[in-house]
Design an enzyme around this catalytic site. Structure first.
Site, PDB file in Angstrom:
ATOM      1  N   VAL A 437       0.822  -1.212   0.000  1.00 28.70           N
ATOM      2  CA  VAL A 437       0.000   0.000   0.000  1.00 28.70           C
ATOM      3  C   VAL A 437       0.857   1.264   0.000  1.00 28.70           C
ATOM      4  O   VAL A 437       2.052   1.221   0.250  1.00 28.70           O
ATOM      5  CB  VAL A 437      -0.961   0.020   1.213  1.00 28.70           C
ATOM      6  CG1 VAL A 437      -1.883  -1.180   1.172  1.00 28.70           C
ATOM      7  CG2 VAL A 437      -0.180   0.043   2.527  1.00 28.70           C
ATOM      8  N   GLU A 438       0.202   2.408  -0.267  1.00 31.55           N
ATOM      9  CA  GLU A 438       0.852   3.723  -0.336  1.00 31.55           C
ATOM     10  C   GLU A 438       2.015   3.729  -1.331  1.00 31.55           C
ATOM     11  O   GLU A 438       3.028   4.390  -1.123  1.00 31.55           O
ATOM     12  CB  GLU A 438       1.349   4.158   1.048  1.00 31.55           C
ATOM     13  CG  GLU A 438       0.272   4.232   2.117  1.00 31.55           C
ATOM     14  CD  GLU A 438      -0.550   5.507   2.046  1.00 31.55           C
ATOM     15  OE1 GLU A 438      -0.430   6.228   1.048  1.00 31.55           O
ATOM     16  OE2 GLU A 438      -1.316   5.753   2.986  1.00 31.55           O
ATOM     17  N   GLY A 439       1.879   2.990  -2.416  1.00 34.29           N
ATOM     18  CA  GLY A 439       2.934   2.884  -3.413  1.00 34.29           C
ATOM     19  C   GLY A 439       3.717   1.602  -3.215  1.00 34.29           C
ATOM     20  O   GLY A 439       4.466   1.459  -2.243  1.00 34.29           O
TER      21      GLY A 439
END
Length: 754
Positions: A437-439
């Site tokens: 997540v978040e990249g």
């Protein structure tokens, strides 16, 4: 002379570079312009100013922040039953949701004037870290509203009217936010997004207004199943020119109440068996007024810039805090377990094969904690650390993965068998979530940290690129002439530094005045050596490869790893300084630094070996000497670091300061009890071994008192409770969530075929 240089020397270089360097896309430009550089720029300079690093104020909690951590945060931890959340209930209890709202856990980043807690980045990080040690679903539930989402975006870009209306409701939990970014087509590539909105006129609260008709299909959206306010990223289209002259303004962020007609939420994903609220959301012909664009109509098309600016919170605070909790818990619990668990009449902590992963665990815990402190310090100075936040996210979660694997190896079957007493399985399941997540880490490492970060952090490169992009050729040439020759001078100095430090073993490289020759000064000097080597390698990569670096992701990934090692190790040295240069901790500092230098030398050697230009590779190898001795930590140092977490002492106490108080899981409580009793009975057990007797035999022979015998019996019972694993009756097993039956999931295969 300057005119001659510009016209006769710089101009041909300018035209060559203009043709060789591909133009920046709009998303690349916005990513480069978002945020700012800080200590990463010093490391990229090749000659970091250590006085600047040590002058950064160590993060501290305010009185109200400390009271919150010691009060509501501890009380919430005591309410949490992670086994029930993940295996029987599938959600936080209603009482926990209410408690979070009442105490404004969802409003930590919202300013006090809007009813929020107005916490610092460090306090925000501490809350997430504490919760993560007890329940990852609870931590994620608190994490998301305080990172990338409507609250952060409204603070940074919202209109006064939007802030006045929404922020108080978000702070007290009347509104629960989610943010929809990822879709089927657009994961890491936001430009592939097909979710769209068309500017048109429509009905809103009984009036005809200028608005946007939205259609979207998002997935992996945390809190989407229960949210009341959806932040949405979509591509805005304005075919009739109702907002302006641009028919395709581009990615835009807007606020969408989830109770509007056409909005669908409620369905859930199961994220690796970790039961936080996450799921898809779709919207069909949903109408909102243009006033719902975050920042108002003038911010149409500026969504990507907003997201790049706001991602610093999620990447720099939330996920590194979760990773810090996992690495700390893994090191602390593995040290204790290895001390109380015996095989062949010896604690397994004494086995060399166990000491290796124990040392890595201790080092990772100290390193991630150090980097967390430094990053929070930068954020609390008001800096938008786009590159460092991306670096922290992928580095911290990658070290979390390595630490959990090491902890699982040490615990063996104890960690494999799931149940309420297993304190590792929840973190093991959550590792892929943090990585993704978040990249996703793969993309963050191979494309962002070096590809974008080196351009931002380099003292001259971004200025040169912007000069090449200048539509006014004369202005562009003049700017390029200035920055190019400054770059040349910088490169010449960096070559001298790199070669000189490599040949002299960094003996004359800079170190801060506070450093001592017998301790940390050589480590600072060695870091200065590798910083110079990194800087000249980056320069050579841009000179010989240019825009082709975008496609050389393996090389970029290695360069990102080197920058990560430089940042983490400098953070470790600063943390040791900030904590009062604790003598007991220096073995860990030395271990982390030596391991880092050894890894940097290998990464640099591999980078140079894969340079397309063999001439450039030959020059770099001569200048940087990556194969010069950079040995990993010795076996003796490794054993000492392992003992720091497997024996009682101040280092172990500092590391596990939040794993001994109220609110811990039953498994950690039992482990702490067994460890304390093992240490307390150590001398007594040594006496028994010397006698060659069992406790009963020694008691009968009058060589052991009744109290001592009771102490040993109590210890045996405590150790047995730690070594034991959970089991379930058929009736208990049937009640567990995975076996509970219920509605079948939606048949997506059939849906796709239709």
């Amino acid at each position: 002379m300057s005119s001659f240089r510009k016209d006769r020397i710089t101009k041909p270089i300018f035209h060559w570079a203009k043709g060789a360097m591909p133009g920046l896309s709009q998303t690349e430009r916005e990513a480069l312009e978002a945020g700012e550089v800080w200590w990463d720029a010093e490391l990229m300079s090749g000659n970091p100013d250590w006085k600047k690093l040590l002058a950064v104020r160590a993060p501290e909690l305010g009185a109200d922040e400390r009271a919150f951590l010691d009060g509501p945060c501890v009380e919430l931890c005591q309410m949490l039953d992670d086994w029930a959340i993940n295996r029987t209930d599938g959600d936080l209890s209603p009482e926990i949701w209410d408690y979070m709202r009442k105490h404004r856990f969802f409003g930590m980043i919202i300013a006090r004037k809007y009813g929020g807690l107005g916490f610092s980045a460090f306090a925000h990080s501490e809350v997430v870290r504490r919760l993560s040690m007890v329940s990852i679903p609870a931590a994620v539930t608190v994490m998301v509203p305080n990172s990338l989402g409507p609250g952060e975006l409204l603070h940074l870009f919202g209109t006064d009217a939007q802030k006045d209306h929404w922020l108080p409701r978000l702070a007290d939990g009347r509104e629960l936010p989610a943010f929809g970014l990822t879709s089927d087509e657009a994961g890491s590539d936001a430009s592939a997004m097909v979710d769209h909105g068309v500017v048109c006129r429509g009905q809103w609260q009984g009036k005809e207004v200028l608005g946007i008709r939205l259609n979207w299909s998002k997935r992996y959206i945390t809190l989407a199943p229960v949210c009341t306010l959806l932040g949405l990223a979509f591509k805005l289209q304005d075919p009739d020119g109702l907002l302006g002259d641009d028919p395709e303004p581009g990615i835009t962020c807007a606020l969408v109440p989830s109770d509007l007609p056409g909005v669908e939420t409620g369905r859930r994903h199961i994220a690796a068996g970790t039961m936080f609220q996450n799921g898809p959301t779709t919207g069909k012909d949903v109408f909102i007024p243009v006033d719902n664009i975050i920042g108002g109509a003038e911010q149409a098309g500026k969504g990507w810039m907003m997201l790049m600016s706001a991602l610093a919170a999620g990447r720099g605070v939330s996920l590194p805090s979760l990773a810090c909790a996992a690495t700390t818990q893994a090191a602390y619990s593995s040290g204790a377990y290895a001390r109380v668990r015996e095989q062949f009449n010896l604690p397994i902590a004494k086995f060399g094969g166990i000491q290796e992963p124990l040392a890595r665990l201790a080092a990772n815990a100290y390193a991630v904690e150090s980097a967390r402190h430094l990053t929070c310090a930068g954020l609390d100075e008001g800096r938008a650390l786009s590159v460092i936040s991306a670096l922290m996210k992928y580095t911290a979660t990658d070290r979390m993965r390595a630490s959990i694997d090491d902890a699982m190896d040490i615990h063996a079957g104890k960690a494999v068998i799931d149940g309420p007493m297993n304190y590792l399985s929840a973190s093991y399941r959550a590792v892929p979530i943090g990585i993704t997540v978040e990249g996703a880490n793969i993309v963050t490492r191979s494309l962002m940290v070096f590809g974008q970060g080196a351009i931002r952090a380099h003292p001259h490169l971004l200025d040169e690129i912007l000069a090449l992009e200048n539509a006014q050729q004369d202005e562009g040439l003049a700017a390029f002439d200035t920055h190019f020759w400054r770059h040349v001078g910088h490169s010449i100095r960096t070559v001298g530094r790199s070669l000189g430090r490599a040949l002299t073993g960094a003996r004359f490289a800079p170190s801060p005045p506070k450093a001592t020759e017998a301790r940390d000064a050589p480590l600072y000097r060695e870091l200065s050596r590798w910083s110079a080597a990194y800087a000249i390698t980056a320069d050579m990569a841009f000179l010989t490869i240019g825009g082709g670096l975008k496609r050389m992701e393996m090389l970029s990934g290695r360069m990102a790893d080197i920058l990560s090692e430089l940042y983490i190790t400098s953070a470790v040295l600063k943390h040791w300084q900030d904590e009062g240069r604790q003598a007991e901790d220096f073995d860990l500092v030395a271990y982390i630094a030596q391991r880092s230098f050894a890894r940097i030398s290998v990464l640099l050697d591999e980078t140079i070996a894969n340079f397309p230009s063999r001439g450039a590779a030959f020059m770099l190898r001569a200048i940087t000497r990556p194969r010069a001795v950079a040995r990993p930590p010795s076996d003796a140092l490794t054993a000492r670091c392992a003992a720091l977490v497997s024996e009682a002492g101040p280092t172990r106490d500092r590391l596990g300061r939040d794993l001994t108080g109220p609110g811990q899981s039953a498994g950690i409580v039992a482990l702490n009890d067994a460890f304390d009793k093992t240490i307390a009975a150590d001398a007594l057990r040594k006496r028994l071994r010397a006698l060659g007797m069992t406790p009963a035999q020694a008691l009968d022979a009058g060589l052991l008192t009744e109290a001592e015998k009771a102490q040993l019996d109590d210890l045996a019972q405590a150790v047995a409770s730690v070594i034991a694993v959970d089991d379930f009756s058929p009736e208990e097993f049937a009640a567990l969530l995975p076996a509970a039956g219920g509605a079948r999931p939606k048949d997506r295969t059939k849906e796709a075929a239709e």
